[in-house]
Scaffold this motif. Structure first.
Motif, PDB file in Angstrom:
ATOM      1  N   ASN A 219      -5.977   3.728  -0.514  1.00 57.30           N
ATOM      2  CA  ASN A 219      -4.662   3.275  -0.070  1.00 57.30           C
ATOM      3  C   ASN A 219      -4.272   3.894   1.270  1.00 57.30           C
ATOM      4  OD1 ASN A 219      -4.364   3.225  -3.311  1.00 57.30           O
ATOM      5  ND2 ASN A 219      -3.248   1.566  -2.326  1.00 57.30           N
TER       6      ASN A 219
ATOM      7  N   TRP B 154      -6.097   1.858   4.054  1.00 55.73           N
ATOM      8  CA  TRP B 154      -5.510   0.548   4.334  1.00 55.73           C
ATOM      9  C   TRP B 154      -4.101   0.656   4.894  1.00 55.73           C
ATOM     10  CZ3 TRP B 154      -8.528  -3.094   5.331  1.00 55.73           C
ATOM     11  CH2 TRP B 154      -9.745  -3.214   4.702  1.00 55.73           C
TER      12      TRP B 154
ATOM     13  N   ASN C   9       0.814  -1.209   0.000  1.00 56.11           N
ATOM     14  CA  ASN C   9       0.000   0.000   0.000  1.00 56.11           C
ATOM     15  C   ASN C   9       0.849   1.262   0.000  1.00 56.11           C
ATOM     16  OD1 ASN C   9      -2.870  -0.454  -0.086  1.00 56.11           O
ATOM     17  ND2 ASN C   9      -2.579  -1.623   1.770  1.00 56.11           N
TER      18      ASN C   9
END
Length: 60
Positions: free
Chosen positions: A39, A42, A22
């Protein structure tokens, strides 16, 4: 504590891989000026789980 031991032993490598993938994806999207919300979410979740698991195991 048993939950964090399980996460620390078995899931920590997976969390680290998710974090790194990520991070690389986020950096590429920043460079290309694309949307980064997914992104970023996460990355934050995986980083928080990694740190919280390490802290829980160290306090043991």
């Amino acid at each position: 504590m048993l939950t964090y031991s399980f996460i620390g032993i078995y899931l920590m490598p997976v969390l680290c891989i998710v974090f790194c993938l990520n991070l690389v994806s986020l950096l590429k999207k920043i460079r290309d000026e694309k949307e980064t919300e997914k992104n970023t979410f996460w990355l934050t979740v995986s980083f928080s789980l990694i740190i919280y698991t390490i802290m829980s195991l160290a306090a043991r």
